[in-house]
Design a protein around this motif. Structure first.
Motif, PDB file in Angstrom:
ATOM      1  N   SER A   1       0.829  -1.205   0.000  1.00  0.00           N
ATOM      2  CA  SER A   1       0.000   0.000   0.000  1.00  0.00           C
ATOM      3  C   SER A   1       0.862   1.253   0.000  1.00  0.00           C
ATOM      4  O   SER A   1       0.503   2.275  -0.611  1.00  0.00           O
ATOM      5  CB  SER A   1      -0.947   0.001   1.208  1.00  0.00           C
TER       6      SER A   1
ATOM      7  N   PRO B   1      -7.665   0.274   5.510  1.00  0.00           N
ATOM      8  CA  PRO B   1      -7.834  -1.034   6.163  1.00  0.00           C
ATOM      9  C   PRO B   1      -6.508  -1.765   6.366  1.00  0.00           C
ATOM     10  O   PRO B   1      -6.322  -2.438   7.397  1.00  0.00           O
ATOM     11  CB  PRO B   1      -8.739  -1.801   5.183  1.00  0.00           C
TER      12      PRO B   1
ATOM     13  N   LEU C   1      -4.806  -0.273   9.428  1.00  0.00           N
ATOM     14  CA  LEU C   1      -5.446  -0.747  10.664  1.00  0.00           C
ATOM     15  C   LEU C   1      -5.048  -2.194  10.960  1.00  0.00           C
ATOM     16  O   LEU C   1      -4.788  -2.551  12.119  1.00  0.00           O
ATOM     17  CB  LEU C   1      -6.962  -0.625  10.546  1.00  0.00           C
ATOM     18  N   PHE C   2      -4.997  -3.021   9.933  1.00  0.00           N
ATOM     19  CA  PHE C   2      -4.566  -4.409  10.105  1.00  0.00           C
ATOM     20  C   PHE C   2      -3.141  -4.456  10.658  1.00  0.00           C
ATOM     21  O   PHE C   2      -2.835  -5.252  11.554  1.00  0.00           O
ATOM     22  CB  PHE C   2      -4.644  -5.137   8.765  1.00  0.00           C
TER      23      PHE C   2
END
Length: 370
Positions: free
Chosen positions: A4, A114, A117-118
């Motif tokens: 990401s 996401p 956060l993971f």
């Protein structure tokens, strides 16, 4: 996480060549300035922290492969970014009053949050300190497989342990040069070159390649330095071709493609630093962080001088800089390898001397008992 990270970085360049430049009236070094800022903020902890943890969990003959998988995720993100950008621009440009590049940022944000956060919830600590119950068995196995090392602590002695040895200085210098040898890829030069070319069917084409498998080879040979020599050779050829700027488009494609070998230095050099600092966790963490910090500090101003977007498609000064840096990389790498072998010889001599003292003491004890 690194996927990401690089997806966002690559999409910044993709947005630039897909309408953002004109929409925001960007010029000169604007793209380089923004790219340097966000790279420093987003990558500083992710890159170093992951390499440090890899060194905590895996043996010397395993680090290169894990580092290669980690680094490859960035290149996969770059490839995915091109496909994503083309699809979004084709299908969403103008939808709901937003330009294609704006939709690109929105969708990338929806992918990134996401994953972040993971990472906060599941990113592991070291085998000795992890609190993740699902890693209990793996942590016990990792501790049993790793070689024993002295019990070191973060105290005032760390300054002596770090700054009175060659490892900090040499590895920082190597990665400053290594980081700048990545300039063709990290500054998205191929995308900017393609934007400057006549478009085919209205669509600019570009491709990214990477050779991270070289790090797997170094796991087998235990000779991390070989990758740096390969990188220097490829970048010398690549920069020379782009500097000459032949009429052949194929030759220029070849030059941009082989420049991607520079990314293999991420896996091999950080694995090398993990190897040589394995006996001291505090030194290892400082060396790894300093390598990245030193490279980012130089990279904050290097592209502004040598790789401005406005210098596309030839980057005359930039290509000269790569030609100069290539032999410097070879010199630094060979020096570091010589120092590593010297330290290994000294340790072997000390070990033999210690064994000799133990055996001599045993003989004396045996004679006294008789």
């Amino acid at each position: 996480m690194y996927f990401s990270n690089y997806l966002d970085r690559a999409n910044l360049a993709n947005a630039y060549v897909s309408g953002m430049k004109e929409a925001l009236n960007m010029a000169g070094s604007d793209l380089t300035d923004v790219n340097s800022l966000f790279t420093g903020i987003a990558e500083a902890s992710t890159f170093v922290g992951t390499h440090y943890l890899l060194g905590c969990w895996y043996r010397e003959d395993e680090l290169g492969k894990r580092g290669a998988v980690f680094s490859s995720s960035a290149q996969v993100a770059t490839i995915f970014s091109g496909v994503l950008q083309a699809s979004i621009y084709k299908n969403l440009n103008g939808h709901a009053g937003l330009a294609g590049y704006q939709w690109l940022f929105i969708i990338c944000g929806l992918i990134t949050i996401p994953i972040a956060l993971f990472g906060m919830l599941f990113f592991p600590d070291t085998p000795q300190t992890t609190s993740a119950r699902f890693l209990n068995a793996e942590a016990t196995l990792a501790i049993s497989r790793l070689p024993p090392k002295p019990d070191t602590h973060l105290d005032w002695s760390v300054f002596k342990r770090v700054f009175l040895h060659w490892r900090w200085y040499m590895m920082c210098l190597i990665w400053i040069v290594g980081g700048e040898l990545e300039s063709v890829g990290s500054n998205s030069l191929m995308a900017l070159w393609m934007k400057a070319q006549p478009k085919i069917n209205g669509v600019a084409r570009w491709t990214v390649s990477d050779y991270n498998a070289t790090a797997m080879w170094t796991d087998y040979t235990k000779k991390r330095y070989q990758v740096n020599i390969l990188i220097a050779a490829c970048l010398l050829i690549s920069a020379s071709i782009i500097l000459a700027y032949p009429a052949s488009t194929g030759a220029l494609f070849f030059a941009f493609y082989i420049s991607a070998v520079s990314y293999s230095g991420q896996a091999s050099n950080f694995a090398w630093a993990n190897d040589i600092c394995r006996q001291d966790d505090q030194e290892r963490s400082i060396v790894l962080a300093s390598m990245n910090m030193a490279s980012n500090a130089v990279n904050a101003w290097w592209p502004l001088i040598f790789f401005k977007a406005s210098d596309a498609p030839r980057w005359h000064r930039g290509m000269i800089s790569l030609i100069v840096l290539s032999p410097i990389m070879v010199l630094l790498t060979c020096s570091a390898y010589w120092l590593q072998k010297r330290d290994q010889r000294n340790l072997e001599v000390e070990h033999e001397a210690e064994v000799g003292r133990i055996e001599a003491g045993a003989e004396i004890t045996k004679e006294e008992s008789i």
